[in-house]
Design a protein around this motif. Structure first.
Motif, short mmCIF file in Angstrom:
data_model
loop_
_atom_site.label_atom_id
_atom_site.label_comp_id
_atom_site.label_asym_id
_atom_site.label_seq_id
_atom_site.Cartn_x
_atom_site.Cartn_y
_atom_site.Cartn_z
N GLN A 136 0.84 -1.19 0.00
CA GLN A 136 0.00 0.00 0.00
C GLN A 136 0.88 1.25 0.00
N LEU A 137 0.34 2.31 -0.57
CA LEU A 137 1.03 3.60 -0.62
C LEU A 137 0.39 4.52 0.42
N ILE A 138 1.18 4.91 1.41
CA ILE A 138 0.67 5.75 2.49
C ILE A 138 1.31 7.13 2.42
N PRO A 139 0.57 8.17 2.10
CA PRO A 139 1.15 9.53 2.08
C PRO A 139 1.49 9.97 3.50
N GLY A 140 2.63 10.64 3.66
CA GLY A 140 2.98 11.26 4.93
C GLY A 140 2.41 12.67 5.01
N THR B 71 -6.58 12.27 -4.38
CA THR B 71 -6.21 10.85 -4.43
C THR B 71 -5.37 10.46 -3.22
N ALA B 72 -4.42 11.30 -2.84
CA ALA B 72 -3.56 11.00 -1.69
C ALA B 72 -4.39 10.90 -0.40
N LEU B 73 -5.33 11.82 -0.20
CA LEU B 73 -6.18 11.78 0.98
C LEU B 73 -7.03 10.51 1.00
N ALA B 74 -7.56 10.11 -0.16
CA ALA B 74 -8.38 8.91 -0.23
C ALA B 74 -7.54 7.66 0.05
N LEU B 75 -6.33 7.58 -0.49
CA LEU B 75 -5.44 6.45 -0.23
C LEU B 75 -5.14 6.34 1.27
N ASP B 76 -4.89 7.48 1.89
CA ASP B 76 -4.56 7.48 3.31
C ASP B 76 -5.74 7.03 4.16
N ALA B 77 -6.94 7.51 3.83
CA ALA B 77 -8.13 7.16 4.60
C ALA B 77 -8.45 5.67 4.46
N VAL B 78 -8.30 5.13 3.26
CA VAL B 78 -8.55 3.70 3.04
C VAL B 78 -7.61 2.86 3.91
N SER B 79 -6.34 3.26 3.93
CA SER B 79 -5.36 2.52 4.73
C SER B 79 -5.67 2.62 6.22
N ASN C 172 -6.29 -1.67 -3.39
CA ASN C 172 -6.52 -2.24 -4.73
C ASN C 172 -5.81 -1.43 -5.81
N LEU C 173 -4.51 -1.23 -5.62
CA LEU C 173 -3.72 -0.50 -6.61
C LEU C 173 -3.48 -1.39 -7.82
N ASN C 174 -4.41 -1.36 -8.75
CA ASN C 174 -4.30 -2.14 -9.97
C ASN C 174 -3.29 -1.49 -10.91
N LEU C 175 -2.30 -2.27 -11.36
CA LEU C 175 -1.20 -1.71 -12.14
C LEU C 175 -1.68 -1.05 -13.43
N ASN C 176 -2.62 -1.69 -14.14
CA ASN C 176 -3.09 -1.10 -15.40
C ASN C 176 -3.79 0.23 -15.16
N ASP C 177 -4.62 0.31 -14.09
CA ASP C 177 -5.31 1.56 -13.78
C ASP C 177 -4.31 2.66 -13.42
N ALA D 24 -8.81 5.13 -9.09
CA ALA D 24 -9.57 5.99 -8.18
C ALA D 24 -9.92 5.17 -6.94
N PRO D 25 -9.33 5.48 -5.78
CA PRO D 25 -9.62 4.73 -4.57
C PRO D 25 -11.02 5.03 -4.04
N VAL D 26 -11.54 4.12 -3.24
CA VAL D 26 -12.79 4.37 -2.54
C VAL D 26 -12.59 5.55 -1.60
N VAL D 27 -13.55 6.47 -1.55
CA VAL D 27 -13.45 7.63 -0.66
C VAL D 27 -14.11 7.30 0.66
N ILE D 28 -13.33 7.41 1.75
CA ILE D 28 -13.78 7.05 3.08
C ILE D 28 -13.57 8.23 4.02
N ASP D 29 -14.53 8.45 4.91
CA ASP D 29 -14.34 9.46 5.96
C ASP D 29 -13.36 8.89 6.98
N GLU D 30 -12.18 9.53 7.10
CA GLU D 30 -11.14 8.96 7.96
C GLU D 30 -11.51 8.98 9.43
N GLU D 31 -12.51 9.76 9.81
CA GLU D 31 -12.88 9.83 11.22
C GLU D 31 -13.92 8.78 11.60
N THR D 32 -14.82 8.45 10.68
CA THR D 32 -15.91 7.52 10.99
C THR D 32 -15.76 6.18 10.30
N GLY D 33 -14.94 6.13 9.24
CA GLY D 33 -14.82 4.89 8.48
C GLY D 33 -15.94 4.70 7.48
#
Length: 357
Positions: free
Chosen positions: A100-104, A237-245, A252-257, A264-273
């Motif tokens: 997984q790719l986690i933005p700092g 995209t970075a915020l969505a990747l971080d929230a998913v993690s 689901n980082l598909n190489l072709n995509d 495009a990652p699933v968008v999740i509220d990082e506070e509530t899930g």
């Protein structure tokens, strides 16, 4: 041809061409030329390869991941404009047999600045012996005076005492400012709702919240602040990747995509899930047809005039800066599949502009 060569990685027999004990370094070496041709112009491929190998070797468990997932995470990071590893802009983290790719938080701040509308962005922790004043209402204000030692220099963390809260500030190009302030209890509540943290506690493992609480608190404040900022596709995209993690879900980082720029990652509220937006990935047939269709035709199925107008305006941009400004103004009026379509068109047009530079 470069993109197709990279996509052929998915067809390779990993047991033959990329054994997991050395698969990722082998992929980097084998496809170095194709990577150079596929990356944005401002990315130095040699530096990217060198930094990626260093990050890979510093985390031995990445060797147990599917090398194609590590490769996809590195390409995605480069497309966002973030460097993985020691600089802290982004990190490669094992998640089962996937990477997984986690933005700092430094990466999030970098992307906010690169939006073109944010001049500066920063965050600090507040300790119990500091002087901190917060004022809300019609005349908002925030003042923070860290405890000082001899000569007026900042005192040590031990002298300043325990962390009691965090704040983040953004300065816009016109000089106006916005900020958020969060108590330690509020940050810990968000931490406790993180499924990644819950899993670490359940299996009695140390999490990054345990090893680097201050950095995670700063990142939490930056993420909260970013909700109120104009967001480029890269920052979104970075915020969505971080929230998913954070919620313990697969990216689901598909190489072709990733190579196509349609990931495009699933968008999740990082506070509530809570899942706010499901990714609407195009089918392979639709994606192939889209390559040959004009931008307006690709947008037509949405029947959204705002989307069509925004794409037309982006098509007229001659520079990356002009393109970014059009996108940022348009994204606040779109959501769901329309916003994803706008993001895909942004990346396509940006690649076209890059190729002319």
């Amino acid at each position: 041809m470069a993109l197709q060569a990279l996509k052929n990685i998915n067809r390779a027999q990993s047991a033959v061409e990329a054994p997991k004990d050395k698969g990722f370094p082998a992929l980097l070496e084998k496809y170095k030329g194709e990577i150079a041709r596929a990356l944005p112009k401002h990315i130095n491929p040699d530096r990217m390869v060198r930094i990626a190998l260093t990050a890979f070797r510093m985390t031995p468990k990445l060797g147990e991941c599917d090398p194609r997932s590590v490769f996809a995470a590195v390409i995605q990071s480069s497309q966002l404009g973030l460097e993985v590893g020691l600089m802290g802009e982004a990190h490669l983290v094992p998640f089962g047999d996937q990477c997984q790719l986690i933005p700092g938080y430094t990466g999030l701040m970098k992307l906010a600045r690169q939006s073109g509308l944010v001049q500066d962005i920063y965050a600090h922790e507040v300790r119990v012996n500091d002087k901190f004043t917060l004022k809300l209402g019609l005349e908002r204000g925030l003042e923070h005076e860290p405890l000082t030692g001899p000569g007026g220099f900042p005192a040590s963390d031990e002298e300043r005492g325990d962390v009691v809260g965090f704040y983040a500030v953004a300065v816009f190009k016109d000089g106006s400012r916005t900020f958020v302030a969060m108590s330690r209890k509020e940050v810990e509540r968000i931490r406790d709702n993180s499924r990644g943290y819950q899993a670490a506690k359940r299996f009695k493992k140390e999490s990054v919240w345990d090893s680097d609480f201050v950095a995670m608190g700063l990142k939490t404040a930056i993420r909260r602040l970013c909700k109120f900022l104009p967001k480029s596709p890269e920052l979104a995209t970075a915020l969505a990747l971080d929230a998913v993690s954070e919620q313990g879900k697969a990216q689901n980082l598909n190489l072709n995509d990733v190579i196509d720029g349609t990931y495009a990652p699933v968008v999740i509220d990082e506070e509530t899930g809570e899942v706010l937006e499901e990714s609407a990935k195009p089918t392979p047939v639709a994606a192939e047809a889209k390559k040959d269709a004009p931008a307006a035709q690709a947008a037509a199925p949405t029947a959204n005039g705002k989307l069509t107008a925004a794409i037309k305006a982006m098509e007229g941009a001659k520079t990356i800066e002009a393109l970014d400004e059009v996108y940022i103004r348009a994204e606040v009026e779109l959501e769901g599949a329309d916003l994803e379509a706008l993001m895909r068109e942004y990346r396509r047009i940006k690649a076209n502009i890059d190729s002319l530079i």
